[in-house]
Design an enzyme around this catalytic site. Structure first.
Site, PDB file in Angstrom:
ATOM      1  N   HIS A 153       0.827  -1.211   0.000  1.00 28.55           N
ATOM      2  CA  HIS A 153       0.000   0.000   0.000  1.00 28.55           C
ATOM      3  C   HIS A 153       0.860   1.259   0.000  1.00 28.55           C
ATOM      4  CE1 HIS A 153      -4.175  -1.426   0.638  1.00 28.55           C
ATOM      5  NE2 HIS A 153      -3.604  -2.468   1.228  1.00 28.55           N
ATOM      6  N   ASP A 175      -7.654  -1.653  -1.284  1.00 25.40           N
ATOM      7  CA  ASP A 175      -8.547  -2.586  -0.602  1.00 25.40           C
ATOM      8  C   ASP A 175      -9.973  -2.135  -0.880  1.00 25.40           C
ATOM      9  OD1 ASP A 175      -6.387  -3.944   0.514  1.00 25.40           O
ATOM     10  OD2 ASP A 175      -6.448  -2.806   2.383  1.00 25.40           O
ATOM     11  N   GLU A 223      -6.075 -12.278   0.943  1.00 24.29           N
ATOM     12  CA  GLU A 223      -7.134 -11.288   1.185  1.00 24.29           C
ATOM     13  C   GLU A 223      -7.953 -11.095  -0.087  1.00 24.29           C
ATOM     14  OE1 GLU A 223      -4.468  -8.621   4.364  1.00 24.29           O
ATOM     15  OE2 GLU A 223      -4.960  -7.804   2.384  1.00 24.29           O
ATOM     16  N   HIS A 282      -7.897  -7.293  -1.594  1.00 24.61           N
ATOM     17  CA  HIS A 282      -6.609  -6.615  -1.802  1.00 24.61           C
ATOM     18  C   HIS A 282      -6.076  -6.848  -3.212  1.00 24.61           C
ATOM     19  CE1 HIS A 282      -2.402  -5.596  -0.202  1.00 24.61           C
ATOM     20  NE2 HIS A 282      -2.155  -6.137  -1.377  1.00 24.61           N
TER      21      HIS A 282
END
Length: 265
Positions: free
Chosen positions: A155, A162, A239, A242
């Site tokens: 990130h 996300d 995830e 993500h």
């Protein structure tokens, strides 16, 4: 004898020429290389300027997150991305909008001080304020070992987002069978199905408490995944929410500027 006499000077002259040429090339390459400062936001845009249809729910600006407080570096409830990632996300938005959905953003660019905040929290083992909401099946001491918390995050390079989908018909988030930032195998894209084929299997053997998602919930995850992959993003295997731009412009730079609205250019 005459040959040996002249070999050494010629060799020396040749090597000097090679060294000079190499040095010149290096100087030229360095002169044309893009210098990126970690506190420079000039390659970024405010996400909603590029994707006006996106809905923002910036979890780390508020207190409903696994830490339970606002995260360092989030000065405003906005989302930033590199220009390249934002352009690709606009294509995703157009794609899912045609299917009846809008993008809902939980997090995008994350400053390094935010990641540092996560690390400090993970090291503070007694602080389990939000355990029942985000990691009820885990002892907090395993968060580093099981790679839920890192000292560096994609990130922070600015091209990771996300997100989930918002159903325009029901006016609710699409049911993904699990909350954002849930620490556990239930968040993995391959939980109860095969994301490569899109087939639902119902295999929940990795869930420590026997949790399960339905075929509909798995398929909803696949709608998001397929749209993101179709427009240049790559997934994370732990995830479902993500995604990172495959050709991210700053693959080696971890930025430090804080999250706040950027001026339009």
């Amino acid at each position: 004898m005459p040959i040996k006499k002249y070999i050494q000077p010629v060799y020396i002259l040749t090597m000097c020429f090679v060294i000079l040429l190499t040095s010149s090339c290096k100087r030229q390459a360095n002169a044309t290389a893009t210098v990126v400062a970690p506190d420079d936001a000039s390659g970024f845009v405010t996400l909603t300027d590029a994707v006006p249809d996106a809905i923002l729910e910036i979890r780390y600006f508020g207190t409903y997150n696994f830490v339970g407080q606002r995260i360092d570096g989030y000065l405003e409830p906005t989302a930033l991305l590199t220009k390249q990632a934002a352009d690709s996300l606009r294509a995703v938005s157009d794609d899912v909008k045609a299917q009846g959905y809008r993008l809902k953003i939980y997090d995008a660019y994350r400053p390094q001080k935010g990641v540092d905040h996560f690390v400090r929290w993970a090291e503070d083992i007694p602080d389990t304020l939000m355990k029942r909401y985000f990691y009820p099946d885990l002892d907090k001491s395993v968060l580093f070992e099981q790679e839920y918390i890192y000292e560096k995050s994609g990130h922070t390079r600015g091209s990771t987002v996300d997100l989930t989908l918002f159903d325009m018909n029901t006016e609710k988030e699409l049911d993904m069978g699990g909350t954002f930032d849930w620490f556990g195998p239930e968040s993995h894209p391959d939980f109860c199905g095969n994301p490569e084929t899109g087939d639902y299997t119902g295999d929940n053997s990795k869930s420590p408490q026997g949790r399960k998602i339905t075929e509909k919930q798995f398929n909803n995850r696949m709608i998001l995944r397929n749209a993101m992959l179709a427009h240049g993003f790559k997934p994370l295997d732990s995830e479902w929410w993500h995604f990172t731009l495959e050709n991210e412009p700053y693959p080696d730079t971890y930025f430090t500027f804080e999250v706040k609205q950027l001026k339009q250019k």
